[in-house]
Scaffold this active site. Sequence first.
Site, PDB file in Angstrom:
ATOM      1  N   LYS A 200       0.860  -1.182   0.000  1.00 50.27           N
ATOM      2  CA  LYS A 200       0.000   0.000   0.000  1.00 50.27           C
ATOM      3  C   LYS A 200       0.896   1.232   0.000  1.00 50.27           C
ATOM      4  CE  LYS A 200      -3.595   2.374   2.595  1.00 50.27           C
ATOM      5  NZ  LYS A 200      -4.670   2.222   3.580  1.00 50.27           N
ATOM      6  N   LYS A 255      -2.225  -1.420  -3.903  1.00 48.46           N
ATOM      7  CA  LYS A 255      -3.086  -0.245  -3.833  1.00 48.46           C
ATOM      8  C   LYS A 255      -2.256   1.007  -3.929  1.00 48.46           C
ATOM      9  CE  LYS A 255      -6.125   1.905  -0.525  1.00 48.46           C
ATOM     10  NZ  LYS A 255      -6.460   1.995   0.857  1.00 48.46           N
TER      11      LYS A 255
END
Length: 331
Positions: A200, A255
Site C-alpha cells: 500500500k 493499492k
Amino acid sequence: MINRKYPSTRLRRLRQSKTIRDLVAENTVSSNDLIEPMFLVNSKSDAGPVNSMPGVERFEKDQLFREIEESIKHGIKAFAIFPVVPSDLKDESGSYALSADNFLINFLREFSERYPDVISIADVALDPYTSHGHDGILANDIVLNDETNELLGKQAVLLADAGASIVAPSDMMDGRIGVIRSALDANKNKDTIILSYAAKFASSFYGPFRDAVGSKTNLAGASKKTYQMDVRNSDEALHEVAIDVDEGADIVMIKPGMPYLDIISKVKEKFQMPTFAYQVSGEYSMLSNAISQGLLDKSVMLESIVSLKRAGSDAVLTYAAKQIAKEIKDE
Ligand code: PBG
C-alpha cells in the site's frame, strides 16, 4: 523459430468480428471479480453523497442493505464496508474501533445473518476512529508500531466475531499480519481470511476516500509516509508481500491500482498468490469526472478494470462495481 512474416501472418484475422475477438480474448471481467466498497454511517442525518466521488453515497444501515441487495441482483458477491465515524466518537487511540457494539460491528453481524453466502470485508486500521486520522496510535507525533499491532489484533477478532468473512489490514504497520493471525487463531477464528493490503503506497489518490470518512480534516495535512510505502519503490513492494505471505496473509493486495500495474504484475509473477488490486477513490473520481464531463466515453471504466486483471489481479475493489456489473450483463 516460427517465421512470423507478413503477408502470411496477419494479426487482424483474429480481430475481424466480436465473436472471434471474444474467443481469443486472454482476459475477461465478470461480476465474480468485483468487490464493491461502501460507506456506512450511524444515522440518517449523516447520510448523503460524497462530493468528491461522483455517484458514491454514505448510507445508514437500512439504506445500505437496500443498496447491497441491488448489487447482489447484479451479481456482486463481495462488499468492503467502511464506517464513517462521527467526530464525537473519535479519540486519540481510536477506542471506538474496539467497542464491541459499535455500528460497524452491529452491521456486520446483521450482514452475515442476512447473507451467509455473501462476502463481507472489514478493514483493520484505526484511521476512521482516531481524532488525528492516522492508522495507529501516536506518541510525540510518531505512529507507534507494536502498540498499534496489539490493538489491530483485537479489532480483527471483534470484526471476525461479528461475522466478517475477510479482515483486511490496511494500516501498514510492520508485523501486523502475524499478530492478527495469532489473535484470530487464539480466538476460534482460524477460518477467517486475511486480505493484506501488502503493498500500500503513500498515495495522493486516496484523497476522496479521506473526504468520505472524514479523516482528511483529522489529518490536517499530515502525511502517512512514515508507514505507507514510498511511491518510488518496487523491490520494496516484493519485500512487503514476502513478509505478509510468511506471516499468514491468504490474499495480497496492491493499492492504488492503475498507476501501479507494474507492481501487480511483479507480485503475481513472483508469488503466484491470490492477488487483488484496489482501484482507489482518486482513480474512480478521475475517470467518473471525465466521463460525466463528456471528455471520455464511459467504457474507460471497464477498460481500467480489464487492465488491472491483465496485469495479474484476480479481483478488483472498485467503486464502479455495480455500474460495471450492469454493463457486462447488458453486453
Ligand atoms: C484506511 C484506508 C484508506 C483507504 C482504504 N483504507 C485510506 C488511507 O490509507 O488513507 C483508501 C481507499 C480509497 O482511496 O479508495 N487505512
